[in-house]
Design a protein around this motif. Structure first.
Motif, mmCIF file in Angstrom:
data_model
loop_
_atom_site.group_PDB
_atom_site.id
_atom_site.type_symbol
_atom_site.label_atom_id
_atom_site.label_comp_id
_atom_site.label_asym_id
_atom_site.label_seq_id
_atom_site.Cartn_x
_atom_site.Cartn_y
_atom_site.Cartn_z
ATOM 1 N N ILE A 55 -132.741 66.072 71.326
ATOM 2 C CA ILE A 55 -132.087 64.984 71.094
ATOM 3 C C ILE A 55 -130.428 65.031 70.898
ATOM 4 O O ILE A 55 -130.115 65.584 69.725
ATOM 5 C CB ILE A 55 -132.864 64.155 69.926
ATOM 6 C CG1 ILE A 55 -134.351 64.062 70.248
ATOM 7 C CG2 ILE A 55 -132.006 62.803 69.482
ATOM 8 C CD1 ILE A 55 -134.819 63.639 68.940
ATOM 9 N N ARG A 56 -129.851 64.587 71.682
ATOM 10 C CA ARG A 56 -128.263 64.819 71.687
ATOM 11 C C ARG A 56 -127.259 63.863 70.849
ATOM 12 O O ARG A 56 -126.698 64.136 69.946
ATOM 13 C CB ARG A 56 -127.615 64.796 73.017
ATOM 14 C CG ARG A 56 -128.219 65.855 73.895
ATOM 15 C CD ARG A 56 -127.543 66.031 75.281
ATOM 16 N NE ARG A 56 -127.887 67.159 75.984
ATOM 17 C CZ ARG A 56 -127.624 67.527 77.174
ATOM 18 N NH1 ARG A 56 -127.017 66.451 77.830
ATOM 19 N NH2 ARG A 56 -127.855 68.580 78.053
ATOM 20 N N LYS A 57 -127.632 62.620 70.919
ATOM 21 C CA LYS A 57 -126.813 61.444 70.108
ATOM 22 C C LYS A 57 -127.678 60.429 69.582
ATOM 23 O O LYS A 57 -128.734 60.290 70.244
ATOM 24 C CB LYS A 57 -125.776 60.942 71.080
ATOM 25 C CG LYS A 57 -124.664 61.921 71.416
ATOM 26 C CD LYS A 57 -123.825 61.292 72.458
ATOM 27 C CE LYS A 57 -122.974 60.027 72.122
ATOM 28 N NZ LYS A 57 -122.093 59.426 72.922
ATOM 29 N N GLN A 58 -127.344 59.841 68.699
ATOM 30 C CA GLN A 58 -127.699 58.447 68.240
ATOM 31 C C GLN A 58 -126.672 57.637 67.853
ATOM 32 O O GLN A 58 -125.694 57.734 66.897
ATOM 33 C CB GLN A 58 -128.694 58.717 66.922
ATOM 34 C CG GLN A 58 -129.101 57.525 66.088
ATOM 35 C CD GLN A 58 -129.942 57.909 64.874
ATOM 36 O OE1 GLN A 58 -130.077 59.007 64.728
ATOM 37 N NE2 GLN A 58 -130.341 56.809 64.269
ATOM 38 N N TYR A 59 -126.621 56.272 68.449
ATOM 39 C CA TYR A 59 -125.451 55.523 68.181
ATOM 40 C C TYR A 59 -126.013 53.954 67.973
ATOM 41 O O TYR A 59 -127.121 53.793 68.724
ATOM 42 C CB TYR A 59 -124.500 55.471 68.803
ATOM 43 C CG TYR A 59 -124.863 55.418 70.306
ATOM 44 C CD1 TYR A 59 -124.550 54.061 70.961
ATOM 45 C CD2 TYR A 59 -125.187 56.403 71.198
ATOM 46 C CE1 TYR A 59 -125.160 54.346 72.361
ATOM 47 C CE2 TYR A 59 -125.376 56.513 72.408
ATOM 48 C CZ TYR A 59 -125.305 55.406 73.089
ATOM 49 O OH TYR A 59 -125.536 55.128 74.269
ATOM 50 N N SER A 60 -125.480 53.136 67.177
ATOM 51 C CA SER A 60 -125.783 51.760 66.901
ATOM 52 C C SER A 60 -125.429 50.782 68.262
ATOM 53 O O SER A 60 -124.293 50.947 68.610
ATOM 54 C CB SER A 60 -125.438 51.235 65.504
ATOM 55 O OG SER A 60 -125.948 50.057 65.631
ATOM 56 N N VAL A 61 -126.431 49.856 68.544
ATOM 57 C CA VAL A 61 -126.313 48.937 69.559
ATOM 58 C C VAL A 61 -126.489 47.524 68.964
ATOM 59 O O VAL A 61 -126.795 46.497 69.906
ATOM 60 C CB VAL A 61 -126.611 49.145 71.149
ATOM 61 C CG1 VAL A 61 -126.029 50.146 71.916
ATOM 62 C CG2 VAL A 61 -128.302 49.169 70.898
ATOM 63 N N ALA A 62 -126.703 47.672 67.666
ATOM 64 C CA ALA A 62 -126.880 46.293 66.916
ATOM 65 C C ALA A 62 -126.079 45.125 67.386
ATOM 66 O O ALA A 62 -124.942 45.492 67.388
ATOM 67 C CB ALA A 62 -126.987 46.570 65.515
ATOM 68 N N PRO A 63 -126.411 43.978 67.222
ATOM 69 C CA PRO A 63 -125.638 42.826 67.610
ATOM 70 C C PRO A 63 -124.898 42.656 66.513
ATOM 71 O O PRO A 63 -124.930 42.764 65.186
ATOM 72 C CB PRO A 63 -126.530 41.535 67.778
ATOM 73 C CG PRO A 63 -127.966 42.171 68.117
ATOM 74 C CD PRO A 63 -128.104 43.458 67.521
ATOM 75 N N LYS A 64 -123.287 42.466 66.873
ATOM 76 C CA LYS A 64 -122.376 42.155 65.741
ATOM 77 C C LYS A 64 -122.278 40.751 65.540
ATOM 78 O O LYS A 64 -121.800 39.826 66.360
ATOM 79 C CB LYS A 64 -120.994 42.501 66.279
ATOM 80 C CG LYS A 64 -120.993 44.287 66.288
ATOM 81 C CD LYS A 64 -119.849 44.751 66.844
ATOM 82 C CE LYS A 64 -119.863 46.429 67.036
ATOM 83 N NZ LYS A 64 -118.421 46.777 67.663
ATOM 84 N N ILE A 65 -122.835 40.222 64.135
ATOM 85 C CA ILE A 65 -122.726 38.858 63.761
ATOM 86 C C ILE A 65 -121.546 38.429 63.553
ATOM 87 O O ILE A 65 -120.754 38.800 62.566
ATOM 88 C CB ILE A 65 -123.991 38.805 62.652
ATOM 89 C CG1 ILE A 65 -125.190 39.538 63.236
ATOM 90 C CG2 ILE A 65 -124.128 37.174 62.326
ATOM 91 C CD1 ILE A 65 -125.731 38.860 64.176
ATOM 92 N N ALA A 66 -121.277 36.909 64.097
ATOM 93 C CA ALA A 66 -119.963 36.269 63.766
ATOM 94 C C ALA A 66 -120.526 35.147 62.787
ATOM 95 O O ALA A 66 -119.588 34.812 61.660
ATOM 96 C CB ALA A 66 -119.188 35.727 64.988
#
Length: 386
Positions: A55-66
Motif C-alpha cells: 500500500i503505497r499512498k493514502q490521500y483524501s478526495v473528500a468534497p470541499k464544502i463551501a
C-alpha cells in the motif's frame, strides 16, 4: 435491479471444484452486498484475488464544502468545469450529503496506469458527451451519449474514451441503487406499466481474462480516501461468473415516457431509486391532452427534499436561460416552479424535446467549492416579475 446473468465458464454447481486445464483450481470469489443478504455474484479467477503486495499512498478526495446550510436556489454552469487529462482528477464534487455526492467530470484520457475501485458507493455515470468502453473485472460494456452506467460498489474498472471530448454527470450513492420497486413484481420482474424493461438493460458482453503476475496498481476509494494498492495479479483474470451483482448500462433514449390528460408529477419520470434519493429521466414526450391542460409544471414546495436538475439537451419549457450542462438546485423548504411567462407560453404546445436528469434527495445537499466557482448567484431572483 439487474437480473440473473452469466458470462464465461463456470462449474455446474457453486462452491465445488473448478479446475484449470493444468489441473490447478480456479479461485472462487463471492462478490456480495448487504452481508450475505443482498445481490451477489460468484466469480472464478485465474489467481487468488487477495494478493496485496504493497500500500503505497493514502490521500483524501473528500468534497470541499463551501456552504454547509443554504436555502438559496442556484444554477451552476456545468460545462465550465475544466477538462482534465486523468479520469479521477477530472471528477469534481459539486453537491454532497451523507447519502450521495453529485460529481461533474470532463476526462480527456482513458485510465491507463491504474485500475479503480470505489468501496464507498455505487456509481451512476451519465454520459453527456463521449463514447467508449467501460472495462471491468466482470466484463465490458460499450457506452455512448445518453447512457447511464451503473457500477456497483467494489467493481474494479477502467474506462476508455474514443476522443478527448467527454462530459460525465456522476452520482455516487452510499446506498444501493435499484430500479423503482413500484415497477417490479414480487419476483423482481419489471411490470407492463414500467417505462423500460429488461430488454433495455445492457449487460457485460465480454471478459478480459488475463493470466499475468506483476505489480498492478489499484486506486481504492474508502471513506473518501484513495489508497494506492499494489496487487500481485492482474485484476481482470475472471474466467466466468454468474449472479445478480454486476455493472450494466441503460440509455435515457430507451426510457418510454408516461403521459396523461393533465400534468403528471415527477415520479412518472423515475428511473432509479435508493432509500435516500431518486433519479428521474426527462425525455421527449407528448404534452397533456386535456382541452384545458397547462403543460408547464405547477408550482410546488420542496418541503422534504432537495431537487437537482441536470440539463442535457433540447428546449427546456419551464426554465428561462438554461443551456446544456446547467444544473439547477432547488433546496428543501421553499417553493419553486416555472419561470415567469413560461406557463402561458406552454399552453397549446403539443410536445417537448427536452432531455434532463433529476436527482431528488431527502437529506439537504451541501454546496461544494467547485460548484461555487461556476455558480449563478442571481438565479434565485429569476422568478421575480419584470
Amino acid at each position: 435491479m439487474p437480473f440473473y446473468h452469466t458470462l464465461g465458464e463456470i462449474p455446474p454447481k457453486r462452491h465445488t471444484q473448478f479446475r484449470k486445464p493444468n489441473g490447478e483450481l480456479y479461485s472462487e470469489q463471492l462478490f456480495g452486498t448487504i452481508g450475505f443478504d443482498g445481490m451477489s455474484t460468484n466469480s472464478y479467477h485465474v489467481h487468488r484475488p487477495t494478493q496485496v503486495k504493497e500500500i503505497r499512498k493514502q490521500y483524501s478526495v473528500a468534497p470541499k464544502i463551501a456552504l454547509e446550510n443554504s436555502i438559496k436556489s442556484y444554477r451552476f454552469r456545468g460545462f465550465q468545469i475544466k477538462p482534465e487529462q486523468d479520469y479521477l482528477e477530472s471528477r469534481k464534487p459539486v453537491l454532497t450529503n451523507s447519502d450521495c455526492t453529485i460529481i461533474l467530470a470532463a476526462p480527456k484520457q482513458k485510465t491507463q496506469a491504474y485500475f479503480y475501485k470505489n468501496t464507498d458507493a455505487d456509481e451512476l455515470l451519465f454520459i453527456h458527451k463521449g463514447s467508449g468502453k467501460l472495462r471491468t473485472h466482470l466484463g465490458n460494456l460499450d457506452f455512448k451519449y445518453g447512457d447511464y452506467l451503473l457500477i456497483p460498489r467494489g467493481v474494479i474498472y477502467k474506462i476508455d474514451f474514443d476522443t478527448e471530448d467527454n462530459r460525465l454527470f456522476i452520482v455516487e450513492s452510499r446506498r444501493p441503487i435499484y430500479t423503482p420497486k413500484r415497477y417490479r413484481n414480487w419476483f423482481g420482474q419489471l411490470l407492463e406499466h414500467s417505462p423500460f424493461c429488461e430488454r433495455d438493460l445492457r449487460q457485460p458482453y465480454e471478459l478480459e481474462t488475463n493470466d499475468e503476475k506483476g505489480d498492478f496498481l489499484i486506486k481504492v476509494k474508502k471513506q473518501d480516501d484513495i489508497f494506492e494498492m499494489i496487487y500481485a495479479a492482474h485484476p481482470f483474470d475472471v474466467v466466468g461468473y454468474d449472479g445478480y451483482n454486476y455493472p450494466y448500462a441503460f440509455s435515457i433514449h430507451d426510457f418510454e415516457p408516461i403521459t396523461g390528460r393533465i400534468h403528471q408529477p415527477p415520479p412518472v419520470h423515475q428511473t432509479f431509486e435508493t432509500d435516500a434519493f431518486v433519479v428521474c429521466s426527462f425525455v421527449p414526450r407528448k404534452y397533456d391532452y386535456h382541452p384545458q391542460s397547462i403543460p408547464a409544471p405547477y408550482n410546488h414546495s420542496n418541503i422534504d427534499s432537495d431537487e437537482v436538475l441536470y440539463y442535457v439537451d433540447g428546449d427546456f419549457m419551464s426554465r428561462a436561460d438554461v443551456d446544456a450542462g446547467h444544473i439547477s438546485l432547488h433546496p428543501a423548504g421553499i417553493p419553486h416552479g416555472p419561470h415567469p411567462g413560461t406557463v402561458e407560453k406552454s399552453i397549446g404546445k403539443e410536445g417537448t424535446e427536452e432531455l434532463a436528469v433529476m436527482v431528488d434527495t431527502f437529506k439537504p445537499l451541501k454546496v461544494c467549492e467547485a460548484a461555487m466557482e461556476i455558480a449563478d448567484e442571481d438565479y434565485h431572483k429569476s422568478w421575480l416579475d419584470h
